[in-house]
Design a protein around this motif. Structure first.
Motif, PDB file in Angstrom:
ATOM      1  N   GLN A   7      45.668  33.537  29.530  1.00  0.00           N
ATOM      2  CA  GLN A   7      45.325  34.067  30.885  1.00  0.00           C
ATOM      3  C   GLN A   7      45.423  35.410  30.912  1.00  0.00           C
ATOM      4  N   TYR A  10      42.983  37.219  28.989  1.00  0.00           N
ATOM      5  CA  TYR A  10      41.568  37.224  29.704  1.00  0.00           C
ATOM      6  C   TYR A  10      41.489  38.145  30.814  1.00  0.00           C
ATOM      7  N   THR A  14      39.045  41.164  31.109  1.00  0.00           N
ATOM      8  CA  THR A  14      37.965  41.426  32.085  1.00  0.00           C
ATOM      9  C   THR A  14      38.168  42.673  32.998  1.00  0.00           C
ATOM     10  N   THR A  82      31.551  30.725  37.903  1.00  0.00           N
ATOM     11  CA  THR A  82      32.391  29.604  37.271  1.00  0.00           C
ATOM     12  C   THR A  82      31.998  29.847  35.794  1.00  0.00           C
ATOM     13  N   GLY A  83      31.202  30.852  35.285  1.00  0.00           N
ATOM     14  CA  GLY A  83      30.661  30.998  34.016  1.00  0.00           C
ATOM     15  C   GLY A  83      30.126  29.834  33.626  1.00  0.00           C
ATOM     16  N   SER A  88      36.163  25.991  39.455  1.00  0.00           N
ATOM     17  CA  SER A  88      36.973  26.835  38.853  1.00  0.00           C
ATOM     18  C   SER A  88      37.911  26.242  37.732  1.00  0.00           C
ATOM     19  N   MET A  91      36.355  25.726  34.638  1.00  0.00           N
ATOM     20  CA  MET A  91      36.436  27.250  34.066  1.00  0.00           C
ATOM     21  C   MET A  91      37.602  27.742  33.204  1.00  0.00           C
ATOM     22  N   VAL A  95      38.216  28.417  29.401  1.00  0.00           N
ATOM     23  CA  VAL A  95      38.773  29.682  29.033  1.00  0.00           C
ATOM     24  C   VAL A  95      39.959  29.698  27.985  1.00  0.00           C
ATOM     25  N   TYR A 110      36.137  36.773  28.538  1.00  0.00           N
ATOM     26  CA  TYR A 110      36.192  37.281  29.841  1.00  0.00           C
ATOM     27  C   TYR A 110      35.226  36.794  30.821  1.00  0.00           C
ATOM     28  N   SER A 111      35.332  37.358  32.119  1.00  0.00           N
ATOM     29  CA  SER A 111      34.585  36.679  33.101  1.00  0.00           C
ATOM     30  C   SER A 111      33.195  37.103  32.988  1.00  0.00           C
ATOM     31  N   ALA A 113      30.912  37.273  35.133  1.00  0.00           N
ATOM     32  CA  ALA A 113      30.664  38.234  36.279  1.00  0.00           C
ATOM     33  C   ALA A 113      31.019  39.650  35.752  1.00  0.00           C
ATOM     34  N   SER A 114      32.040  39.906  35.256  1.00  0.00           N
ATOM     35  CA  SER A 114      32.216  41.284  34.550  1.00  0.00           C
ATOM     36  C   SER A 114      31.293  41.604  33.595  1.00  0.00           C
TER      37      SER A 114
END
Length: 432
Positions: A7, A10, A14, A82-83, A88, A91, A95, A110-111, A113-114
């Protein structure tokens, strides 16, 4: 404990992606300042308006459909929070599974959204290249319409064939069939932007007074070289995010070292471009030409962008230096052809972008000259061809160019109703 470590990786990757994206976003300020400095005072407000507008259009058009075309990210970024997972919790579980499979030395995790944020600022960069090349005579809203098509469709399509890994109209794969490689976008971003700009400039024509009846070239100096210099340094700084972020990963020793080498080589290539461009300008003109030095820096940056991770520091400097030679010669050559580019964008991003692509096999043994040339041709033919048709349609519907009177008075008043330097431009008809 293991889950906490993954985590953390990640989160680190991100965060790194987001910071690099923010650096690339800052390049929008660099383009705005560079272009504002290289146009005449009477056209400054309009060029700044275009730069703000194109960034907003790029972010919105790529969000609506462009990212989906390029990476199957979903229309309107559906489920990106939530990819693609159901929620979540799902997700997080996905991950962790992916992180354990890849390990610290594997693919980036990575996210989503990023990833979108990092990609969308690249789209805006490609469109910014067009802005400077068509400056001082194009209608603002004609440019806006083209920006929508470029960022929603033209760029995402060629991006899908390259970084997206999709086949070209189902015929062949640039990556799998030809081994095409473009680390951070000498071709995918810079050559694409220059190709779209070239199509527009050919239909638009030169600025009034730029060329004489017997082929004479009349220089039209910019109004604010300090501003252009500031813009160049902002772009130079933003390029560390442009190339560094394209490593896509930071959370292990090998990736961190790769990022550091990319930063080092990016800087070395820019420096090489400046030095060589200045020397060539001195040999040709007998003077140290500041505008050529600025374009030399950008040329070095464009040249190294296709592969900044494998060269040595010396190789990167030489690659950037060749870019410095090419940009000076290209600007002179395009003027002979009466292709009017007020900021040298076609030369910096197009001609040198081609050199950057073809230089990749010199330091990256996995790339071939044939594969690089195939990618170069695909990008140019697609972007130039579709852009030319788009510009032509816009020209027929609403026109591309302001009137002669508006061009003489300055597009600031005609398009924006205000001047950037009102206390200095009382006599607008003077052409200042």
């Amino acid at each position: 404990m293991e889950d906490q470590i993954f985590q953390l990786q990640y989160a680190l990757d991100t965060f790194y992606f987001l910071v690099m994206g923010a650096l690339v976003m800052w390049m929008a300020a660099g383009f705005a300042m560079l272009e504002a400095g290289l146009v005449r005072a009477k056209n400054t407000t309009e060029i700044l308006t275009k730069n703000v507008m194109l960034f907003a259009i790029a972010c919105t058009a790529y969000m609506v459909v462009g990212y989906d075309i390029m990476y199957d990210g979903g229309i309107f970024l559906k489920d990106i929070a939530t990819g693609g997972a159901a929620d979540s919790d799902a997700m997080v579980a996905a991950v962790l599974v992916s992180s354990k499979e890849n390990g610290f030395g594997g693919d980036s995790v990575y996210s989503a959204a990023s990833d979108f944020f990092f990609q969308v600022v690249f789209v805006a960069t490609a469109m910014s290249i067009v802005s400077g090349a068509v400056a001082e005579r194009m209608k603002l809203w004609a440019f806006a319409v083209f920006a929508i098509v470029m960022t929603a469709y033209i760029y995402p399509m060629e991006g899908a064939w390259t970084w997206g890994g999709k086949s070209v109209f189902g015929l062949f794969s640039l990556g799998d069939d030809y081994g095409f490689s473009d680390f951070a976008g000498s071709g995918i971003v810079h050559l694409a932007g220059a190709s779209a700009a070239l199509a527009g400039v050919l239909l638009l024509g030169a600025r009034k007074g730029k060329y004489g009846p017997n082929g004479e070239v009349h220089p039209i100096p910019g109004a604010n070289l300090p501003l252009a210099t500031l813009g160049t340094f902002i772009l130079w700084m933003g390029w560390f995010g442009f190339n560094g972020g394209s490593v896509l990963k930071l959370g292990d020793v090998a990736s961190a070292n790769s990022v550091a080498m990319v930063f080092l080589n990016t800087n070395a290539a820019a420096a090489g471009g400046v030095i060589v461009a200045l020397v060539v300008a001195r040999m040709l003109f007998g003077k140290a030409d500041l505008t050529m030095a600025l374009n030399g820096a950008l040329a070095g940056l464009v040249a190294i962008t296709a592969e900044p991770s494998t060269p040595t520091a010396l190789s990167a400097t030489l690659i950037g230096g060749v870019g410095g030679v090419l940009v000076v010669l290209s600007i002179i050559f395009l003027d002979k052809l009466k292709i009017d580019d007020p900021v040298g964008a076609i030369s910096v991003h197009g001609v040198v972008g081609m050199w950057g692509l073809m230089a990749v096999p010199l330091t990256n043994g996995d790339a071939t000259f044939g594969g690089q040339f195939m990618g170069l041709i695909t990008i140019f033919v697609w972007v130039f061809g579709v852009s030319f048709v788009t510009w032509m349609v816009i020209k027929m519907i609403m026109g591309l160019r302001v009137s002669e009177e508006e061009e003489f008075e300055g597009v600031d008043l005609a398009e924006c109703g205000m001047e950037a330097y009102p206390e200095f431009t009382g006599n607008r008809g003077s052409g200042i």
